[in-house]
Design a protein around this motif. Structure first.
Motif, mmCIF file in Angstrom:
data_model
loop_
_atom_site.group_PDB
_atom_site.id
_atom_site.type_symbol
_atom_site.label_atom_id
_atom_site.label_comp_id
_atom_site.label_asym_id
_atom_site.label_seq_id
_atom_site.Cartn_x
_atom_site.Cartn_y
_atom_site.Cartn_z
ATOM 1 N N GLN A 131 0.811 -1.214 0.000
ATOM 2 C CA GLN A 131 0.000 0.000 0.000
ATOM 3 C C GLN A 131 0.852 1.276 0.000
ATOM 4 O O GLN A 131 0.404 2.317 -0.457
ATOM 5 N N LYS A 170 0.891 -1.127 -9.482
ATOM 6 C CA LYS A 170 0.384 0.159 -8.973
ATOM 7 C C LYS A 170 1.398 1.263 -9.244
ATOM 8 O O LYS A 170 2.570 0.999 -9.534
ATOM 9 N N ASP A 177 2.170 7.452 -5.631
ATOM 10 C CA ASP A 177 1.133 8.479 -5.461
ATOM 11 C C ASP A 177 1.385 9.232 -4.151
ATOM 12 O O ASP A 177 1.814 8.624 -3.154
ATOM 13 N N THR A 213 -1.007 3.367 -5.436
ATOM 14 C CA THR A 213 -2.429 3.282 -5.769
ATOM 15 C C THR A 213 -2.580 2.838 -7.220
ATOM 16 O O THR A 213 -1.598 2.815 -7.982
#
Length: 539
Positions: A472, A507, A510, A524
């Motif tokens: 993440q 991903k 960001d 993201t």
């Protein structure tokens, strides 16, 4: 009668006690004085009073014995074990052909005497032609110290010269070697001891290699108690950092480990190819030193090391020579670090030298970055004229051949700071942990290299940018795997959209909706929003 005997006995015991106490007090004062005086004792010993004595020869030998007794200290043999299995058959052509240079500035006489004693007691005298002690500081100590030379010459049959000139250390190396008569020169500093069987491995390395620089490996000596501190094996030798601002020693790179294993039955003590100097303590043929014109005296080295060793090493390689560290030739050096060095002035000196060296070899900005990662953009290169001197090889050959695992110019896809175009904040690893957003300053903690073939984004100490376990956010940096590229360290950079895409997590990098200084960097789904636009720059 009995009482009279008792009085006499008591008086006798009291006299013995007082005499013992007084003698002990004198001894303690002598020991304390000798600890403080050290070289003063030797100066008295070597004051020249032996000249004209009835037995001049025996007096000289007594003084040299006293000299060794005071300054020769037993040291442990910390060489790799396989050094004992190597046969160093030194050619007769080295007989009386070696000049040893000792460069001294602020060292006390104790250290000079200790170093000379180690050389005389741990070196085959048949190789030694002379010892040249060159003082390059403001003070001229020759009048106080030179008498030791007379005694060494008369008892050891080795010439000893003491010279003084108030110049910088790289200039002193050149000047001292100009005074040498030996065909081989060994350059040392004035605060070390050579260890057992140190010279033979250097001479054997030079025997069939007239363009070789043979560098010694080292231990330390505690400057307070003079005890030896052994370095662990991979600290003894290896490849130094390319930066002018440090002298970190790294583990021997993969290609060199493989070469040594394949070509030598004793790889742990095999000579190690090195792009630069771990320390400028080396042996070479004087002819080759003069051929490459020694150290560049146009550089500044008031706060040495300031890049003068880097410049010399590059010229060795580009001139067709080579540098090898010799694990079986060892010294032990005082670990005392002077506190009077002006760190700011030293950095400025190194920055100036980096541009002088870059222009000498006509380096591009990319090559400048590879060599000196944190000095980019601080000086106008146009202020320094490019060198017209030609070398046997171009600089790119040096990068490709001297250290195979260094970043290659052709393999760099992007480099510099990684700046988010929406906020003008950069990815920063200032605390050495998890990278975060921080105002751009272009210093080392913000500089990254993106490699074309490996697709890794590495910082200056070869740690890789990678996602955390959950995928993440960006996680803590970890050292890149040189053997196998880990999937989660592969990135793609779209120069048009500015997206940084992690190929494992699928991903994009960001900054999120509410970025602040110190914010964590997110991963993201790629959406081509302004929060996902990044630009490499600053180089």
């Amino acid at each position: 009668m009995r009482r009279s005997l008792q009085y006499r006995l008591a008086a006798t015991l009291l006299a013995i006690y007082l005499a013992t106490a007084f003698g002990l007090l004198l001894y303690i004062n002598y020991v304390d004085d000798s600890k403080d005086a050290g070289s003063l004792e030797v100066q008295k010993l070597l004051s020249g009073n032996h000249v004209g004595d009835k037995d001049e020869k025996s007096d000289s030998y007594k003084q040299i014995d006293d000299f060794f007794r005071m300054y020769r200290k037993e040291r442990i043999d910390t060489r790799p074990k396989s050094c004992h299995h190597r046969a160093y058959d030194v050619s007769d052509k080295f007989s009386k052909k070696v000049s040893i240079v000792i460069l001294a500035r602020d060292e006390t006489y104790d250290w000079i005497y200790r170093e000379i004693a180690s050389i005389l007691s741990r070196t085959e005298h048949r190789y030694l032609l002379e010892i040249v002690v060159f003082f390059h500081g403001e003070q001229n100590p020759l009048q106080d110290i030179s008498s030791i030379g007379e005694i060494i010459e008369s008892t050891q049959k080795i010439d000893v010269y003491f010279l003084h000139e108030n110049i910088q250390i790289h200039q002193a190396r050149n000047s001292a070697i100009k005074h040498c008569r030996g065909e081989v020169v060994v350059v040392l500093h004035g605060h070390l001891e050579v260890l057992t069987k140190w010279l033979e491995p250097l001479l054997c390395e030079l025997d069939d290699n007239p363009e070789r620089i043979a560098v010694m490996a080292g231990d330390e000596i505690d400057h307070l108690n003079l005890e030896q501190i052994e370095h662990i094996p991979w600290h003894l030798v290896g490849v130094p950092s390319w930066s002018l601002t440090d002298n970190h020693v790294h583990e021997i790179h993969t290609a060199e480990r493989q070469r040594r294993t394949q070509s030598d039955p004793f790889p742990d003590s095999s000579p190690i190819r090195s792009a630069l100097f771990l320390w400028p303590l080396f042996a070479c043929w004087r002819k080759f030193y003069n051929q490459i014109e020694g150290y560049d005296e146009a550089l500044d080295a008031r706060y040495s090391p300031s890049g003068e060793d880097v410049d010399f090493a590059i010229r060795v390689w580009l001139s067709g020579g080579s540098i090898f560290v010799i694990p079986c030739s060892k010294f032990a050096q005082s670990n005392h670090n002077p506190s009077f060095i002006d760190q700011t002035a030293q950095e400025e000196e190194r920055n100036r030298n980096s541009y002088k060296i870059a222009n000498k070899f006509n380096l591009s900005d990319h090559e400048m970055f590879i060599m000196w990662k944190n000095t980019i953009g601080k000086y106008d290169r146009s202020q320094v004229n490019p060198s017209t001197k030609s070398f046997k090889y171009p600089f790119e050959w040096f990068i490709e051949n001297s250290v195979p695992e260094m970043w290659k110019k052709r393999d760099i896809a992007a480099l510099g700071t990684i700046r988010n175009t929406e906020t003008n904040l950069c990815i920063d690893n200032f605390d050495g942990m998890i990278p975060k957003l921080y105002p751009c300053h272009g210093k080392e903690s913000q500089v990254y290299v993106m490699l074309r073939t490996r697709k890794q984004i590495q910082n200056m100490i070869r740690k890789c940018l990678r996602p955390d376990i959950e995928g993440q956010t960006i996680g803590e940096l970890a050292y890149c795997n040189d053997e196998l590229v880990e999937e989660n360290t592969r990135w793609s950079y779209n120069n048009m959209s500015g997206e940084l895409f992690n190929e494992y997590q699928k991903k994009c990098l960001d900054i999120g909706n509410q970025p602040n200084i110190g914010s964590t960097i997110l991963l993201t789904d790629c959406s081509q929003t302004t929060t996902q636009k990044w630009k490499f720059g600053g180089i």
